[in-house]
Scaffold this active site. Structure first.
Site, short mmCIF file in Angstrom:
data_model
loop_
_atom_site.label_atom_id
_atom_site.label_comp_id
_atom_site.label_asym_id
_atom_site.label_seq_id
_atom_site.Cartn_x
_atom_site.Cartn_y
_atom_site.Cartn_z
CG HIS A 219 102.96 15.03 43.05
ND1 HIS A 219 102.24 15.35 44.12
CD2 HIS A 219 103.47 13.93 43.57
CE1 HIS A 219 102.14 14.84 45.26
NE2 HIS A 219 103.14 13.78 44.91
CG ASP B 143 106.48 13.63 46.18
OD1 ASP B 143 105.49 13.74 46.66
OD2 ASP B 143 106.75 12.66 45.45
CG ASP C 250 101.67 10.72 45.74
OD1 ASP C 250 101.04 9.74 45.48
OD2 ASP C 250 102.87 10.73 46.08
CG HIS D 63 102.32 12.87 50.32
ND1 HIS D 63 102.31 14.10 50.01
CD2 HIS D 63 102.86 12.29 49.31
CE1 HIS D 63 102.47 14.27 48.56
NE2 HIS D 63 103.04 13.02 48.14
ZN LIG Z 1 103.86 12.47 46.51
#
Ligand SMILES: [Zn+2]
Ligand SMILES: *[C@@H]1O[C@H](CO)[C@@H](O)[C@H](O)[C@H]1NC(C)=O
Ligand SMILES: *[C@@H]1O[C@H](CO)[C@@H](O)[C@H](O)[C@H]1NC(C)=O
Ligand SMILES: *[C@@H]1O[C@H](CO)[C@@H](O)[C@H](O)[C@H]1NC(C)=O
Ligand SMILES: *[C@@H]1O[C@H](CO)[C@@H](O)[C@H](O)[C@H]1NC(C)=O
Ligand SMILES: CC(=O)N[C@H]1CO[C@H](CO)[C@@H](O)[C@@H]1O
Length: 899
Positions: free
Chosen positions: A55, A57, A179, A429
């Site tokens: 994941h 970001d 997420d 996000h």
């Molecule tokens: Zn995230």
């Protein structure tokens, strides 16, 4: 050549003004990617799909660049370039291994740095389904604070790169929002219309999750639109078992401390039997929460796989040892898999799934842990992001009007790419959501600013597909001005002293003492030039009335102020009245509630809405208390606990205080637990009146008392919330004393049946704001004073969502029906638009229809169908009190012909 607009959007690739456009090449064979490439499963066993994933970001504790290169590992150990390098090597080493990749913002950078041999190897892995893209947008967007228009753009950017690079094998089948902190119905609707077969996520309210586990209802079909006929906006949706982490004890990344599989039987610490036993137990427990003989395990987490060997070496062993037990009767079959292969397993199970119709907000991970403050966090960044979306649309349109061969049109410096990328990053996000560290928030703003620099336009421009009229406020030094329209007529204007709050914020910057206010108009997709000249007569502007005036009114609205409290009161006019001050442009009342909270109430002549311009900050914290500032509107509307909020700026959802539609809520936070995100509006209503507040950025809002609406404007906190960011949300502003933020709310008070006819165009014009530009000096005699890119305005129901240059010969056009199915007696009907007669300067010579994200041709679209329980479902949303029967609404059926 015409098109019927009756859904979220019709997406068309127009070939413009070039004859002899080459025919589209036949679809390329999909090699063996996609569902065909899925590993075999065991029909009579429990199939455990291990999904290796990372994941990544697109900015959070570090900036997107720092994450890519692995810079500032003192903040967080994370380097995406190493992850992709390392995973590639591990995939090539063993054909059974799989990996998924999600964030195209990172993959795109990495790809550009690879040599041709590496690219070839990656392409092979993609074609064989061993490397699978899921989601595939530029980022994994936030769902609470994003506007659908920007989400569609960021998805289009990422998916287009994947299609251009890998063709059909690069097309993700599954949307993957593991997420984001709550999930919006409009996101599900968009994913369905982008052609995704399914959607998986990790975070939902803890009570909701407990209920779903108990009822084996972790997987469902989300019916995500009230206006689209099923299954157009139906999306198969699955809740992942463990957020997006591996099961406890099975994390084999360098960032974890779980024991590796030690499989030398001659050694003391041999642990294979124990690992296999634990794994089989966990798998069987997990299977109790799900309905088929397939379960999914997410083997990875934040920025994992930088040394992918650790993960794969241990998972290879896990698979080998667990499956070896099958010869002794074990019914557990573990395999390397992907979300789409798992989804295929579910689809083949041919079950009937429950239907979900509301959304997944607000998200709480415990009784006192509601993730609702971020709906408002970093209000200035949220506004800048929204304004940047307007500019991006303008920039795109000007490139089209400037001609297909030039990205530098005559009307501006248009080069939209930089802004498009910055906007796509900003949808992440931890970006527009406000959940990042301060230095990362600054980086997002800087990227947007760089994008602005590439899109400076030279004219006042209206990106909407209809003539709009809006008030302009120019800071001026003098007190007497003349404003001329293109053909020389004098326009009404008014000079108003700059408010005390503005002078205070401005400090010693700037010297304008007044504002010149006038109302301009601009034709659709076009501009109009106004000339402002200062007159030699200098007399003082209208002196502000001492004290608070008792009332102000125009044709539609009357506002009175309590002489003691200064609080405002407003009524809808039942009939028109002739007032004596017809040439006044605006009436305003400046209110100061405290040294750091002030408001200007404005009523423009001819407006059906009242404007509240609020200024908040710096929020004082000397008392060691963090603060959240709200504005509250109290009315005598009998709202009975109900209120309505938009989903990503599009359809409205019904909310009810202390209530959730799909489970028995135990309310533990009477304020935070009733907050919902608004991106464009909120309303309350009864049979007679509806109060709608349209806002200029995403915020949190609620109705905590009948008749009352509240909107959170700004917040400043002194403690970290212990959710990872490691920093309190205390924005310093440019002088380190705390950020001052200003914004606008537009209020409309109408009978419910007329409300949408007012709030839809109002929100449209606030989201896609016309852009102003200035030039000083004499007008060049050849200046074009007025221009419209359209032959005529489009009907009020049609919103021009996208007009952008696609390639040398073609233009991407998205036309959207902006009314919900039952909300307007006149405007909810389908509309036909004639493409031949659409543009004034472009000739349309061919049209191809595409899916919403423009990465699939209409004739190649097909999605999994899912059986659902309950064919006809009743909705009580919409702004009439009637119950609309879903699937039977008339206006959502295709009634106009496409020819
Ligand atoms: Zn995230
Ligand atoms: C799916 O189930 C239905 C009954 O609900 C049945 O008619 C149909 O044949 C099944 N399809 C497959 C592919 O098994
Ligand atoms: C604006 O007004 C200030 C004060 O009256 C004066 O010093 C300044 O020169 C003026 N500037 C312009 C551009 O007229
Ligand atoms: C408010 O509305 C509810 C139901 O919509 C109704 O039962 C109630 O009587 C109303 N109250 C008033 C004061 O009108
Ligand atoms: C996707 O890419 C392929 C190969 O380059 C191309 O033929 C196809 O037209 C593209 N599809 C879309 C929808 O752009
Ligand atoms: C806007 C549009 O036409 N969307 C379509 C995209 O493709 C999927 C199927 O792959 C359709 O369900 C959408 O309606």
């Amino acid at each position: 050549m015409a098109v019927c607009v009756d859904v979220l959007a019709v997406v068309l690739l127009l070939r413009v003004a070039v004859l002899g456009f080459p025919a589209r090449p036949p679809p390329q064979a999909e090699s063996s990617c996609g569902y065909k490439s899925c590993p075999a499963t065991q029909p009579s066993m429990l199939n455990v799909h291990l999904v290796p994933h990372t994941h990544d970001d697109v900015g959070w504790l570090k900036t997107v660049d720092q994450y890519y290169y692995g810079d500032r590992n003192d903040i967080q150990h994370a380097g995406v370039q190493y992850i992709l390098d390392s995973v590639l090597e591990q995939l090539l080493a063993d054909p059974t291994r799989r990996f998924i990749y999600v964030e195209t913002a990172f993959f795109f950078r990495w790809w550009r740095q690879q040599d041709s041999a590496t690219r070839k190897a990656v392409t092979m892995l993609v074609n064989e389904g061993r490397l699978e893209f899921v989601n595939g947008g530029w980022c994994m967007s936030d769902e609470a604070t994003t506007h659908y228009s920007a989400v569609i753009d960021q998805m289009t950017l990422g998916l287009r790169f994947l299609n251009d690079t890998f063709g059909a094998c690069g097309r993700p089948r599954v949307a993957w929002h593991i997420d984001p902190f709550g999930h919006a119905r409009e996101h599900a609707s968009m994913f369905a219309q982008m052609g995704y077969d399914g959607f998986f996520f990790g975070r939902l309210d803890y009570q909701d999750k407990a209920r779903r586990i108990r009822d084996k209802d972790m997987e469902m079909v989300w019916r995500a639109s009230e206006s689209l006929t099923p299954p157009t906006a139906d999306l198969f949706t699955g809740v992942l078992p463990n957020g997006y982490n591996p099961p406890a004890g099975f994390c084999w990344d360098q960032s974890c401390n779980d024991p590796p599989i030690r499989d030398d039987p001659n050694l003391e610490d041999y642990n294979v039997d124990n690992v296999v036993k634990r794994f089989i137990e966990i798998a069987n427990d997990q299977a109790k929460m799900y309905r088929t003989n397939h379960i999914i395990m997410t083997m990875g987490s934040d920025f994992q796989y930088e040394n992918a060997n650790l993960w794969y070496k241990n998972m290879d062993k896990l698979i080998r040892y667990v499956n070896a037990k099958q010869s002794q009767g074990s019914k557990v079959n573990v395999l390397y898999s992907t979300p789409s292969c798992y989804l295929q397993g579910l689809h083949q199970a041919n079950l009937t799934w429950s239907v979900k119709m509301d959304d997944f907000f607000p998200y709480a991970d415990g009784p006192h842990d509601f993730w609702t403050g971020y709906f408002t966090s970093r209000p200035a960044l949220k506004r800048y992001e929204r304004l940047s979306n307007s500019l991006l649309q303008v920039c795109n349109q000007l490139e089209v009007l400037g001609g297909p061969n030039s990205r530098k049109g005559p009307y501006g410096e248009g080069d939209s790419d930089t802004l498009q990328e910055a906007m796509s990053v900003a949808q992440h996000h931890d970006a527009v959501s406000g959940t990042e560290k301060q230095h990362v928030a600054n980086d997002y703003a800087k990227r947007l600013a760089r994008g602005w620099a590439h899109c400076e336009t030279l004219v006042m421009y209206n990106p909407l597909s209809r003539m709009v009229s809006w008030p302009v406020r120019l800071p001026v030094n003098g007190s007497d001005y003349m404003v001329l329209q293109p053909h020389g007529q004098v326009l009404d204007s008014q000079v108003i002293p700059v408010s005390k709050a503005t002078r205070k914020i401005r400090g010693d910057r700037g010297y304008a003492v007044n504002e010149l206010v006038f109302r301009v108009q601009a034709p659709p997709v076009g501009f109009r030039t106004y000339v402002v000249s200062q007159m030699s007569r200098q007399h003082p502007p209208v002196a502000p009335q001492p004290g608070t005036p008792l009332s102000m009114e125009n044709q539609f609205i009357r506002v009175t102020f309590d002489p003691d409290t200064g609080l405002m009161n407003t009524n809808v006019h039942q009939h028109n009245r002739h007032l004596t001050y017809c040439n006044s442009v605006v009436q305003e009342v400046q209110q100061e509630f405290s040294p750091w909270v002030s408001q200007v109430v404005r009523l423009y002549w001819g407006s059906r809405e009242l404007e509240l311009e609020w200024t908040v900050g710096p929020i004082p914290v000397e008392d060691s208390l963090g603060k959240e500032v709200i504005t509250r509107l109290d009315t005598n509307i009998n709202s009975s606990g109900y209120f309505y909020t938009d989903s990503n700026g599009r359809e409205m959802l019904e909310r009810r205080k202390d209530f959730r539609p799909t489970w028995d809520l135990k309310q533990s936070e009477p304020v935070a637990g009733n907050y919902y995100p608004i991106n464009s509006r909120i309303y309350i209503k009864d049979k007679v009146n509806q109060l709608t507040a349209v806002t200029d950025r995403s915020q949190g809002a609620s109705s905590l008392q009948d008749g009352s609406l509240e909107i959170m404007l700004h917040r400043r906190l002194l403690y970290d919330d212990v959710r990872g960011v490691g920093e309190p949300l205390s924005e310093p502003g440019d002088d380190n004393k705390g950020l001052v933020v200003r914004g606008r709310l537009l209020l409309a008070l109408t009978p419910p049946k007329d409300a949408a006819d007012i709030h839809r165009p109002l929100a449209e014009a606030l989201v896609l704001e016309p852009l102003l530009a200035f030039q000083t000096g004499e007008l060049h005699p050849n200046t074009i004073l007025e221009f419209s890119g359209l032959q005529a305005s489009l009907p009020p129901a049609v919103h021009l969502l996208t007009l952008s240059q696609w390639d040398q010969e073609s233009v991407l056009l998205r036309l959207e029906h902006q009314f919900q199915v039952t909300e307007s007696p006149t405007n909810s009907q389908p509309v036909t638009v004639n493409l031949k007669k659409l543009f004034s300067t472009l000739e349309v010579v061919g049209v191809s229809e595409m899916n919403l994200s423009a990465n699939q041709w209409k004739d190649e679209m097909n999605r999994f169908d899912w059986k659902t329980s309950g064919g006809i479902v009743t909705f009580s949303t919409g702004n009439t009190n009637e119950k609309g029967i879903f699937g039977m609404c008339q206006s959502c059926l295709h009634k106009c012909e496409v020819f």
